[in-house]
Structure formats: C-alpha cells, structure tokens
Write an enzyme that holds these catalytic residues in place. Structure first.
Site, PDB file in Angstrom:
ATOM      1  N   GLU A  43       0.827  -1.219   0.000  1.00 14.82           N
ATOM      2  CA  GLU A  43       0.000   0.000   0.000  1.00 14.82           C
ATOM      3  C   GLU A  43       0.857   1.263   0.000  1.00 14.82           C
ATOM      4  O   GLU A  43       0.535   2.238  -0.669  1.00 14.82           O
ATOM      5  CB  GLU A  43      -0.950   0.011   1.208  1.00 14.82           C
ATOM      6  CG  GLU A  43      -2.104  -0.957   1.072  1.00 14.82           C
ATOM      7  CD  GLU A  43      -2.946  -0.725  -0.180  1.00 14.82           C
ATOM      8  OE1 GLU A  43      -3.039   0.419  -0.640  1.00 14.82           O
ATOM      9  OE2 GLU A  43      -3.492  -1.703  -0.708  1.00 14.82           O
ATOM     10  N   TYR A 126      -6.260   6.035   5.353  1.00 16.29           N
ATOM     11  CA  TYR A 126      -6.415   5.135   4.212  1.00 16.29           C
ATOM     12  C   TYR A 126      -5.597   3.842   4.414  1.00 16.29           C
ATOM     13  O   TYR A 126      -6.131   2.732   4.313  1.00 16.29           O
ATOM     14  CB  TYR A 126      -5.977   5.835   2.912  1.00 16.29           C
ATOM     15  CG  TYR A 126      -5.707   4.846   1.824  1.00 16.29           C
ATOM     16  CD1 TYR A 126      -6.764   4.257   1.147  1.00 16.29           C
ATOM     17  CD2 TYR A 126      -4.412   4.436   1.531  1.00 16.29           C
ATOM     18  CE1 TYR A 126      -6.538   3.278   0.195  1.00 16.29           C
ATOM     19  CE2 TYR A 126      -4.168   3.467   0.586  1.00 16.29           C
ATOM     20  CZ  TYR A 126      -5.233   2.896  -0.083  1.00 16.29           C
ATOM     21  OH  TYR A 126      -5.008   1.924  -0.997  1.00 16.29           O
ATOM     22  N   ASP A 144      -9.283   5.704  -1.079  1.00 10.96           N
ATOM     23  CA  ASP A 144      -8.241   6.408  -1.841  1.00 10.96           C
ATOM     24  C   ASP A 144      -8.900   7.082  -3.045  1.00 10.96           C
ATOM     25  O   ASP A 144     -10.134   7.113  -3.152  1.00 10.96           O
ATOM     26  CB  ASP A 144      -7.137   5.430  -2.282  1.00 10.96           C
ATOM     27  CG  ASP A 144      -7.648   4.410  -3.300  1.00 10.96           C
ATOM     28  OD1 ASP A 144      -8.884   4.325  -3.499  1.00 10.96           O
ATOM     29  OD2 ASP A 144      -6.817   3.710  -3.904  1.00 10.96           O
TER      30      ASP A 144
END
Ligand code: SF4
Length: 351
Positions: A43, A126, A144
């Site tokens: 991520e 996030y 996102d």
C-alpha cells in the site's frame, strides 16, 4: 441524492461487486500472502505509483526485507537503494520508523486496531483501513482516489476529491456495508473496480458490475465526476547539477535542505543568477575543465526544476567521491539525479 438514498445505494454494492472481483481480480504478488507487513509495504508503494511499476519493486523489497524486524534493522543506505526509483523517500523513512515502533513497543506484532495503526509513522486513515481490512478482516473502509472516484460517479456527488471531511464520511458509511467474512475481499474489490473498470478518463461502464446502480452511467455524466481541485501552477527553479569528476571518481553528497533533504545528490545549486564558475569556486573548485553539459527538467509535486547538468573534470574533490560502478551498485540517487547519471553512462558506452 439524499443521505438515505445514498445509504440504500451503498447497501446494493457488495453482492455484485464481490462476484465480479472473484472472476476478474489480478494476480498480484502482495495478494498471495496478505500478511499485515506485506499489505503495508504494497500500500505504501502503491501511493503515487502504478501497479505495474510496483510489482518489481515489491518483490525485490520483500525478498531483501521479509519481515518488520528486517525492515527495522536495515541500514539506511541499503533501504534507500531498495526504494530508488519510487520517489517520495519520506515514505520509506517513515516505514522504518514505524517498523522500529512495532518491534520495540509491540514485540514485532502488527497492531490490529485501526486507531492504533494510525499512530504509526506514515500510516494515515487510508493505509490503516487497508491493513485492518485486508490483513485482519476488519470492517474498515479505505478510501483512496480510486474508491472516491467510483463513489462520486455512482452517486453523482460533486464534492471535490481533496475534501477530507467527505472522505471521512465515506469511510464511516462504507464501513457499515462490509459483508461479514469478506472484509478483505471487499476492500480489494473496490480498489480493483477503480483500477480496472471505473478508470479516470475511460470508464468501461458496459462491463461494470455496478452499472445498474450508477447515476453517472444513467445520465452519461461520468466525465464530470469526481470533481478535481483547481491546479496551482508549479513554482519553477533553475538548478545547476555538477558532475565533478576527479581521479577518485564523481562527487556525491547528502542534501541538507529543500526538496529531497537527506538524499544523495551530485552537488547541486539553485541558481539566482550566480555563474557556474562562482558556484564551483564557492566549493573550492578552481581548476576544472568542462567536459559535457545537458539540460533536463524534473517535476516534483509542487516545484519544477529546470536542470543544467554540467560535467567537469577537476583536480581536487570538495565532497566524497565514488567510482561509477560504486554509484550504480550502492548509492541511492533520486530520479532527478539519475538523469545526470545516465549522461555519464552513455558517455562510457560511447553514445
Ligand atoms: S457504471 Fe461506469 S461510471 Fe459507474 S461505477 Fe461503473 S464504470 Fe464507473
């Protein structure tokens, strides 16, 4: 759309989206073994970088640093070298800071709760939502740009994409529709839909599992959503980058301020009218011969650099020196300076 209408629409998302995801998901290396560490690394790499570009970096990074303990103990130069080319180096520095905290304060075990995850360096709402849902199966939405775009189109919501209050609202509302036992897949299915179908410029509505629910599809307004913030013009700077070559190799130093602070560079100087000679003299380089020069531009988030790269041969070195092979193998250089490195490499192979 009222909040109630929106909620009703949200509740109809999971079933068709999950069926579509199972049939269409990509085979990505970080999906094979979604441990918290691997979800986290992927991520962070995927922020600002395309999936295809991340694949190779991810595989190399995990092979070199397979655990949070290995990341915490990694030497800085090796870490930066592994990150070289991905840019935004504060991301990997923060990762190491967070890894140290996990090792020291949590005995090497990743915290599971979203609020605890958010206290770690570089982990915002996030990323915490992504780790908690994908790796720990929690009902925690991760919103996102991709997810925001899908929802803005589904609901024809014209809130500007940078609105953090609306993102927070979406996190809360989407977290309520997470199907029990499928939390990990649901987060990934939202990402995947945004990446493969509801693309920024060319949404493929004809093969979208949510087409029947989608207001933008109904009204042909896909291109109007999401609403983007007005872009500010980038500040421009004229920058000299010097390839100072001596018998011992090329000068490299650490940047002490400005963009890329703390990173290696070929000595550079933001020009406010000084001549190249004045800059070199300021570093104590008086005897030098120019060998080559080239102009490049490099664009950062807020600044554009107009680079003049000047290669000079000098008698003495004002900074540490490294041979080309050492630079290529061991020294991490940000992309802005990689262009200058290419200039040397091309010369060596006689282009
Ligand atoms: S129908 Fe089209 S605009 Fe709507 S979510 Fe699907 S791809 Fe996006």
């Amino acid at each position: 759309m009222t909040n109630l209408e929106e909620r009703n629409l949200f509740e109809r998302i999971p079933a068709p989206l999950l069926s579509w995801y199972e049939a269409n998901k990509r085979d990505l290396p970080w999906r094979k073994n979604p441990t918290p560490y691997e979800v986290w690394v992927s991520e962070i790499m995927l922020q600002q970088t395309r999936v295809e570009a991340v694949r190779e970096y991810y595989t190399r990074f995990i092979a070199a640093l397979p655990s949070v303990e290995a990341l915490a103990a990694c030497e800085e130069e090796k870490l930066l070298k592994l990150w070289e080319g991905l840019g935004y180096y504060s991301r990997v520095r923060n990762m190491q800071k967070a890894a140290k905290t996990i090792v020291i304060e949590y005995g090497g075990k990743f915290p599971e709760e979203i609020e605890t995850l958010k206290t770690l360096a570089g982990i915002g709402s996030y990323t915490a939502g992504a780790i908690a849902s994908i790796a720990f199966g929690k009902a925690t939405a991760a919103v996102d740009g991709n997810v925001f775009r899908v929802i803005a189109r589904l609901t024809e919501n014209s809130t500007v994409i940078s609105d953090l209050k609306y993102r927070k609202y979406l996190e809360t509302e989407l977290s309520k529709i997470y199907p029990k036992g499928r939390e990990s897949q649901f987060t990934q299915s939202l990402f995947e839909l945004g990446a493969l179908v509801c693309k920024p410029l060319s949404p493929a509505c004809e093969r979208c599992p949510l087409a029947k629910l989608c207001k933008a599809n109904e009204n042909g307004s896909q291109r109007l959503f999401p609403v983007l913030p007005v872009k500010k013009a980038k500040r421009e700077q004229d920058v000299f980058v010097f390839l100072i070559e001596t018998k011992e190799g090329f000068c490299i130093r650490r940047r002490e301020s400005g963009v890329l602070k703390g990173m290696n560079e070929f000595p550079s100087h933001v020009s406010y009218g000084e001549s190249e000679k004045e800059v070199l003299n300021g570093w104590g380089v008086y005897a030098f011969t120019e060998k080559k020069r080239q102009k490049f531009t490099h664009i950062f988030t807020h600044i554009k650099w107009n680079i003049t790269c000047v290669w000079v041969e000098a008698d003495g070195a004002p900074f540490d020196t490294y041979h080309l092979e050492e630079i290529e193998a061991d020294i991490s250089l940000p992309t802005a300076f990689k262009q200058c490195l290419k200039m040397i490499e091309k010369d060596k192979i006689g282009e």
